[in-house]
Design a protein around this motif. Sequence first.
Motif, short mmCIF file in Angstrom:
data_model
loop_
_atom_site.label_atom_id
_atom_site.label_comp_id
_atom_site.label_asym_id
_atom_site.label_seq_id
_atom_site.Cartn_x
_atom_site.Cartn_y
_atom_site.Cartn_z
N MET A 88 0.94 -1.16 -0.15
CA MET A 88 0.11 0.02 -0.06
C MET A 88 0.85 1.24 -0.03
SD MET A 88 -3.12 0.91 2.70
CE MET A 88 -3.08 2.39 3.14
N THR A 89 0.61 2.20 -0.85
CA THR A 89 1.44 3.30 -1.18
C THR A 89 0.64 4.50 -0.66
OG1 THR A 89 2.77 2.17 -2.91
CG2 THR A 89 2.88 4.70 -2.53
N ILE A 90 1.15 5.19 0.10
CA ILE A 90 0.59 6.58 0.65
C ILE A 90 1.16 7.70 -0.20
CG2 ILE A 90 -0.10 8.09 2.45
CD1 ILE A 90 0.11 5.58 4.30
N THR A 91 0.43 8.65 -0.78
CA THR A 91 1.03 9.49 -1.46
C THR A 91 0.36 11.03 -0.85
OG1 THR A 91 -1.08 9.66 -3.23
CG2 THR A 91 1.13 8.42 -3.55
N TYR A 92 1.24 11.96 -0.81
CA TYR A 92 0.83 13.25 -0.23
C TYR A 92 1.00 14.28 -1.33
CZ TYR A 92 1.38 11.23 4.26
OH TYR A 92 1.22 10.31 5.47
N THR A 93 -0.03 15.20 -1.42
CA THR A 93 0.32 16.33 -2.33
C THR A 93 1.38 17.35 -1.64
OG1 THR A 93 -1.78 16.16 -3.22
CG2 THR A 93 -0.73 18.34 -3.50
N LEU A 94 2.24 17.53 -2.03
CA LEU A 94 3.20 18.87 -1.44
C LEU A 94 2.84 20.03 -1.96
CD1 LEU A 94 6.40 16.89 -1.06
CD2 LEU A 94 4.46 16.99 0.45
N TYR A 95 2.63 21.24 -1.19
CA TYR A 95 2.42 22.49 -1.70
C TYR A 95 3.62 23.47 -1.35
CZ TYR A 95 -2.38 20.80 -1.83
OH TYR A 95 -3.48 20.13 -2.09
N SER A 96 4.09 24.06 -2.36
CA SER A 96 5.18 25.29 -2.22
C SER A 96 4.48 26.31 -1.03
CB SER A 96 5.50 25.93 -3.23
OG SER A 96 4.43 26.54 -4.12
N GLU A 97 5.20 27.25 -0.50
CA GLU A 97 4.81 28.17 0.30
C GLU A 97 3.84 29.12 -0.44
OE1 GLU A 97 6.73 29.20 4.07
OE2 GLU A 97 7.90 30.27 2.39
N LYS A 98 3.91 29.19 -1.85
CA LYS A 98 3.14 30.09 -2.41
C LYS A 98 1.84 29.63 -2.84
CE LYS A 98 2.69 32.49 -6.77
NZ LYS A 98 3.26 32.53 -8.21
N ASP A 99 1.81 28.07 -3.07
CA ASP A 99 0.65 27.25 -3.31
C ASP A 99 -0.14 27.20 -1.74
OD1 ASP A 99 1.04 27.10 -5.89
OD2 ASP A 99 2.06 25.00 -5.40
N ALA A 100 0.40 27.08 -0.81
CA ALA A 100 -0.35 26.85 0.41
C ALA A 100 -0.66 28.11 0.90
CB ALA A 100 0.86 26.43 1.32
N ALA A 101 -0.12 29.03 0.65
CA ALA A 101 -0.48 30.44 1.00
C ALA A 101 -2.01 30.83 0.03
CB ALA A 101 0.31 31.34 0.91
N SER A 102 -1.97 30.45 -0.84
CA SER A 102 -2.88 30.67 -1.83
C SER A 102 -4.23 29.92 -1.43
CB SER A 102 -2.74 30.22 -3.14
OG SER A 102 -3.89 30.43 -4.01
N ARG A 103 -3.85 28.71 -1.08
CA ARG A 103 -5.07 27.87 -0.68
C ARG A 103 -5.66 28.28 0.67
NH1 ARG A 103 -6.60 23.24 -2.76
NH2 ARG A 103 -5.36 22.53 -4.34
N LEU A 104 -4.85 28.77 1.58
CA LEU A 104 -5.30 29.25 2.87
C LEU A 104 -5.78 30.77 2.59
CD1 LEU A 104 -2.35 28.39 5.19
CD2 LEU A 104 -4.65 27.35 5.28
N GLY A 105 -5.62 31.27 1.64
CA GLY A 105 -6.19 32.73 1.37
C GLY A 105 -5.45 33.83 2.19
N ILE A 106 -4.18 33.61 2.20
CA ILE A 106 -3.24 34.68 3.21
C ILE A 106 -2.32 34.83 1.97
CG2 ILE A 106 -3.90 33.98 5.29
CD1 ILE A 106 -1.58 32.16 5.56
N SER A 107 -1.17 35.82 2.46
CA SER A 107 -0.09 36.16 1.54
C SER A 107 0.97 34.99 1.99
CB SER A 107 0.39 37.38 1.97
OG SER A 107 0.91 37.53 3.25
#
Length: 106
Positions: free
Chosen positions: A1-20
Amino acid sequence: MTITYTLYSEKDAASRLGISSITLRRERVEGRIGYLKIRSRVRYTDFHLIDYLARNERCPTTRSELENTFSESVQIQNHGVRAGTILAQDRQNEHLLAQQFFRKQK
């Protein structure tokens, strides 16, 4: 069983959170959000983002706080549920909402 994670850069993560990106970096440096460090790169997973949002959620929890949020004409009813409990259906709905929120955009 393989577990995969989506890794977000700081820019992408900030965009998803709606912050700078600067705000996200500040939160990371101050220890308010978890992250992964792969060599010199900082990455975030969905778990880090959901955990950050959950820990920063603010809602009235005491009867006096609830009374202050409504007008005097509104009566607060006790539905017999203890404070802090989440029904299984609520947990499932929360999970589905999180999935929709973090779904990859096409």
